[in-house]
Motif scaffolding. Structure first.
Motif, PDB file in Angstrom:
ATOM      1  N   UNK A 236       0.866  -1.189   0.000  1.00  9.69           N
ATOM      2  CA  UNK A 236       0.000   0.000   0.000  1.00  9.69           C
ATOM      3  C   UNK A 236       0.898   1.233   0.000  1.00  9.69           C
ATOM      4  N   UNK A 237       0.640   2.153  -0.919  1.00  9.60           N
ATOM      5  CA  UNK A 237       1.483   3.338  -1.053  1.00  9.60           C
ATOM      6  C   UNK A 237       0.781   4.539  -0.434  1.00  9.60           C
ATOM      7  N   UNK A 238       1.474   5.179   0.485  1.00  9.09           N
ATOM      8  CA  UNK A 238       0.932   6.424   1.062  1.00  9.09           C
ATOM      9  C   UNK A 238       1.834   7.579   0.632  1.00  9.09           C
ATOM     10  N   UNK A 239       1.216   8.745   0.538  1.00 10.21           N
ATOM     11  CA  UNK A 239       1.948   9.970   0.150  1.00 10.21           C
ATOM     12  C   UNK A 239       1.787  10.976   1.274  1.00 10.21           C
ATOM     13  N   UNK A 240       2.870  11.629   1.661  1.00  2.77           N
ATOM     14  CA  UNK A 240       2.777  12.646   2.704  1.00  2.77           C
ATOM     15  C   UNK A 240       3.822  13.722   2.477  1.00  2.77           C
ATOM     16  N   UNK A 241       3.541  14.914   2.975  1.00  2.00           N
ATOM     17  CA  UNK A 241       4.512  16.020   2.936  1.00  2.00           C
ATOM     18  C   UNK A 241       5.097  16.277   4.318  1.00  2.00           C
ATOM     19  N   UNK A 242       4.795  15.372   5.259  1.00  2.31           N
ATOM     20  CA  UNK A 242       5.351  15.472   6.615  1.00  2.31           C
ATOM     21  C   UNK A 242       6.028  14.147   6.964  1.00  2.31           C
TER      22      UNK A 242
END
Length: 1014
Positions: A236-242
């Protein structure tokens, strides 16, 4: 040939000592000193005693520095409104105030400590608080004088300060009202937190700026998927800027209605020269990986672009190949493993980025990972926080606008994460301390941070490095976006879960009953039967007049969508949350007798009474201090300012009294307007105000935000020192302040020019009325020529327009639009008077006999105009209005500001005159335009030298249109259009008019001969 006689001495020219040059910067301080010496404000209160009251409640600025243009704009606008209401005859008090607590003051003292290389935490709290009090007191004194220099009239001898003991006692009393009604609770949830200032922040203390962050795509291996077993082994791929929140991840959120797909990410290597390197990196890294993301073309495209950017140095190109599709609902029950699972038997070394030593934790003692039992997945262990399962959970906030359609959940650091995880029993773990470092006992990066440090979060920082080593970092690159900052320190903030005190927005009103374990604790009267604070506030918004009307939507949407009110701060300078919490039950004590003792203690020693208190004495004989925790958090400063209505409006004018008006900038919809609304609705069930005016911000001349770094700050103190406060006030009153406004050299030049013209209008009237005697000269309306009656009509029309701005009872849509007021006043003075009426009647004033009925009518009207205009102008330019008034009526004991709105007779309004003179004025302008070419060619020297022939008849009646047009002669009904020729008549030596009876230039006309030989 003898010289022609000089008749200059026989002409009645205006006489006045009122100077054309204003010299405001020098005169205004002397006028202000006179007002103070005569007790202007107090005397005005005496004169208006018993009248209808108008209360404008002053929003408190922070006492921490010289005033800026925003202060000046705000205070001037308030003063204009208060003075205009007083002019209407109302009792319009103005009590200025200051916010003296909170972070802005405390931050300044800490800055002084840092300069001296001192640690605030090593200073005794009482000493630090005393320094904050002294700092605030000093700046109150400085700002007070600066506001007075602006001409702001108010109760400067007794302003309100939130740090006065009585005020602090009232503030804590308001808090205890919430406690007694059950509208208070302590809980741990994410709040906006400043790691630099080590405190929670209110929304109004936050500003947004564009920053560059690191965006990362991280792979979480799926180990269980009961509803879609084919997903096991996929990532599962998650994207975050933190990136810093990955060490606090506890779950993955999905959207039940979103379609997801498994993709093969195997890259194509474009350069054979680097194939060996690529095989050891991109190919090896992605070999066997199947990636799960939302099956949305835009997200797939963006994800491919991030992969290509991240792996560009290896010339690896990605084109995702879809393998299978699942519905979001099939992800229910799935479990993933954290990328760091099984990798933290010992702490990983710091590898690049910003470091930091261990920082003492300020969170709840014994905070630990959530104890919820988790099923074992393939290869998972149970000892480490990172070895525990990461469940998939449905969440409404998951969208396909950006990212991957899968959201990593850290309930410590996101309100939506907190709510969604709480439903599954997943609790915060308090991994990040108050300074933004991971706890010393945290398994991954213990004692390291700060989490807001860009290098720490960077592509080569420790988090990305460890994820890369774990084979989980799919991409990492720069990302430009808007990010919240503390408006005081300008540093980035975070959402951080900490124990705080809250006022609930959606809890029904409650009462209190006795508790068997000691004390009195809040308990619902009838669960769910009372209105919530949100419902009361939204209703109160609807009952309030908002100016401009569009601002209603802004405040309503904010209140409808706001979370519970966080009222606690972890600071030293402020009003404490004076509560006792029962150690066994965790409930706070509610006892009216205890609360009364607390309030009395505050009245005697202020908030310091709590920090140095004999708490057993405050508790009294019914309670044992050993059973209670003393709360030492301080109140959100917005609670302080939100409570000011209680000790200013009600405290001075009686319980239940509400302010007629609040005025602040548009940012206060989330600040003072809202905190005052919530505080009053929670304690009184209604808004503390009847109306609210919102103004914009002051920008530089090009429309940019003022900034010292840009060098574009326009200083109101400098403007007053060079040009005077009245010029600044003209600018404020002239702007469309409901939106952002500009100020710069060109704008101020326009304000100066407008002021100069109005000043010259007053100067002319003062000179023309120099020896006016009302008893012997005044004539009645019926005796006035038509032109004077028309000007009375224009004055009455002006009066109605100005009243529409200041008088709420008129129900006018223009209420408080002082740009309209100022424009109408200045246009009347310039266009109706100086350029028209005065221009026509100067011949009458200068040359008619003093006893001539027409001259007497003119001077009677001038007197009426003077009394009206000086009153109309007084709220806008109070210094100049005083100078004008004293120039004509030099009574040291009186002031123009004691006067009331001028009396205007209804019969002065005359629609027929208005229509007729509108046509005559239009024709007058056309005649002037026709004369101008001859004047330029010097065929005629002035309009008095011209004969005019007009092709149409004008409805002049008894009016001499030649006098109106200021020409020698007008012939109507001949030829086409307007024809101008030089007059063949001779010029009178005294009045300079060309008339048929004048036999040669320089001799006298019949009128002038009669005046001189009378």
């Amino acid at each position: 040939m003898t010289d022609a006689p000089d008749y200059k001495s026989t002409v009645f020219l205006p006489v006045t000592d009122f100077p054309m040059k204003a010299g405001l910067a020098q005169k205004e301080p002397a006028i202000a000193a006179k007002w103070e010496a005569m007790g202007l404000y107090d005397r005005l209160r005496e004169k208006r005693a018993g009248r209808e009251r108008f209360i404008l409640h002053d929003g408190p600025p922070y006492a921490n520095g010289d005033i800026h243009m925003g202060h000046a704009m705000n205070k001037v606008l308030k003063d204009i409104i208060v003075r205009s209401q007083s002019l209407l005859g109302k009792d319009a008090p103005y009590v200025p105030g200051w916010d003296c607590h909170g972070l802005p003051i405390e931050w300044k003292i800490e800055e002084e400590y840092r300069k001296k290389k001192l640690n605030k935490d090593e200073v005794p709290a009482q000493e630090f608080r005393a320094q904050c009090r002294a700092y605030a007191d000093r700046w109150v004194g400085v700002q007070k004088e600066q506001f007075k220099r602006l001409g702001v009239m108010g109760d400067w001898a007794d302003p309100y300060l939130t740090m006065k003991f009585d005020a602090e006692a009232t503030i804590v009393g308001e808090l205890l009202k919430f406690a007694e009604s059950g509208q208070l609770y302590r809980g741990a949830k994410p709040v906006m937190w400043s790691p630099v200032e080590k405190t929670a922040l209110a929304e109004a203390e936050v500003e947004y700026e564009d920053v560059t962050s690191t965006q990362i795509d991280v792979a979480f291996e799926i180990v269980e998927a009961p509803n879609a077993p084919e997903l096991v082994g996929a990532y599962a791929v998650i994207w975050t800027t933190t990136p810093w929140t990955i060490p606090v991840n506890q779950a993955i959120a999905f959207g039940e209605e979103i379609e997801y797909a498994v993709f093969d990410p195997t890259p194509v290597i474009r350069s054979l020269e680097k194939v060996d390197v690529a095989q050891n990196s991109a190919l090896q890294f992605f070999q066997g990986k199947k990636l799960l993301i939302a099956n949305e073309p835009n997200l797939v495209r963006d994800f491919e672009e991030r992969l290509n950017k991240a792996w560009s140095e290896f010339n690896a190109h990605f084109h995702l190949t879809q393998k299978s599709v699942v519905k979001g609902a099939q992800l229910a029950g799935a479990i993933a493993r954290h990328p760091m699972a099984g990798r933290l038997s010992s702490p990983l070394p710091f590898r690049g980025g910003a470091g930091g030593g261990g920082v003492p934790d300020d969170t709840v003692s014994g905070a630990r990972p959530h104890p919820t039992p988790s099923p074992e997945g393939e290869g998972l262990k149970s000892g480490s926080f990172f070895d525990r399962p990461r469940p998939f959970l449905p969440a409404d906030h998951v969208t396909t606008d950006a990212g991957t359609g899968l959201v990593h959940m850290a309930p410590d650091h996101g309100e939506e994460d907190f709510i969604a995880c709480k439903k599954l029993g997943i609790d915060p773990v308090f991994a990040v301390n108050d300074a933004g470092f991971y706890r010393d006992d945290w398994e991954w990066l213990p004692g390291q941070g700060s989490v807001i440090n860009t290098k720490f979060n960077g592509v080569d920082g420790p988090i990305c490095s460890d994820l890369r080593a774990a084979g989980a970092l799919l991409s990492a690159s720069d990302f430009r976006h808007s990010y919240p900052h503390s408006w005081r320190s300008k540093a980035r903030i975070i959402y951080r879960c900490t124990p705080q005190w809250f006022i609930p927005m959606d809890k029904p009103q409650e009462g209190a009953v006795a508790d068997v374990d000691g004390g009195v604790m809040p308990t619902p009267i009838i669960a769910g039967n009372g209105p919530t604070l949100r419902e009361i506030a939204v209703d109160a918004i609807a009952q309030t007049r908002w100016v401009p009307e569009r601002s209603t939507n802004r405040i309503r949407s904010m209140v409808e969508g706001r979370p519970d009110w966080v009222i606690s701060r972890q600071r030293a300078w402020g009003v404490p949350i004076a509560l006792y919490v029962h150690r066994k039950s965790g409930q706070y004590l509610v006892d009216p007798a205890v609360n009364a003792r607390i309030i009395e203690a505050f009245k005697g020693a202020g908030a310091d009474a709590w920090f140095g208190a004999d708490h057993q004495a405050l508790l009294g004989p019914d309670y044992d201090l050993d059973n209670y925790e003393v709360v030492n958090d301080i109140l959100d400063v917005w609670f302080d300012s939100g409570s000011t209505h209680s000790f200013v409006v009600e405290g001075r004018y009686g319980e239940g009294t509400r302010a007629d008006l609040y005025i602040e900038g548009s940012d206060q919809h989330r600040g003072w307007f809202q905190s005052s609304l919530l505080e009053s609705c929670g304690t009184r069930g209604q808004a503390p105000y009847k109306a609210v005016l919102t103004h914009g911000f002051a920008l530089d001349g090009t429309g940019k935000k003022m900034s010292k770094s840009l060098g574009n700050v326009v200083d109101p103190l400098k403007i007053m020192g060079e040009s005077g406060a009245d010029i600044l006030r003209v600018w404020v009153a002239s702007t469309d302040y409901f939106d952002d406004v500009r100020i710069g050299k060109e704008v101020l030049a326009g304000s100066s020019d407008a002021y100069r013209k109005l000043r010259n209008t007053f100067r002319y009237m003062l000179g023309a009325l120099a020896d006016y005697d009302e008893d012997s000269e005044a004539v009645s309306y019926a005796e006035m020529p038509e032109l004077e009656r028309y000007m009375l009509h224009r004055l009455a029309a002006l009066d109605a327009e100005l009243r529409g701005v200041v008088d709420k009872s008129k129900g006018s849509e223009t209420w408080l639009e002082f740009s309209r007021y100022t424009r109408a006043l200045f246009d009347f003075a310039n266009s109706d008077l100086s350029a028209f009426f005065f221009d026509i009647r100067k011949d009458c004033l200068y040359c008619d006999a003093k006893s001539d009925p027409k001259r007497r009518a003119y001077r009677t009207l001038l007197d009426t105009l003077f009394h009206a205009l000086v009153r109309y102008a007084a709220p806008i330019i109070p210094f100049t209005a005083e100078e004008v008034w004293q120039s004509r009526f030099p009574d040291e004991a009186e002031s123009v500001h004691f006067l009331e709105w001028p009396e205007i007779e209804k019969h002065w309004l005359n629609g027929d005159l208005d229509s007729k003179w509108a046509e005559l004025r239009s024709q007058r302008e056309q005649v002037n335009e026709a004369i101008e070419p001859l004047r330029r060619e010097k065929i005629v020297r002035s309009s008095l030298d011209a004969d005019v022939t007009m092709g149409e008849w004008l409805p002049v009646g008894d009016v001499d249109f030649a006098e109106v047009a200021i020409v020698a002669r007008v012939t109507m009904g001949e030829g086409d259009g307007i024809i101008v020729t030089p007059s063949e008549w001779h010029k009178c030596g005294r009045c300079w008019r060309k008339l048929p009876e004048v036999t040669e230039d320089g001799t006298l006309c019949d009128r002038c001969d009669g005046v001189l030989n009378a």
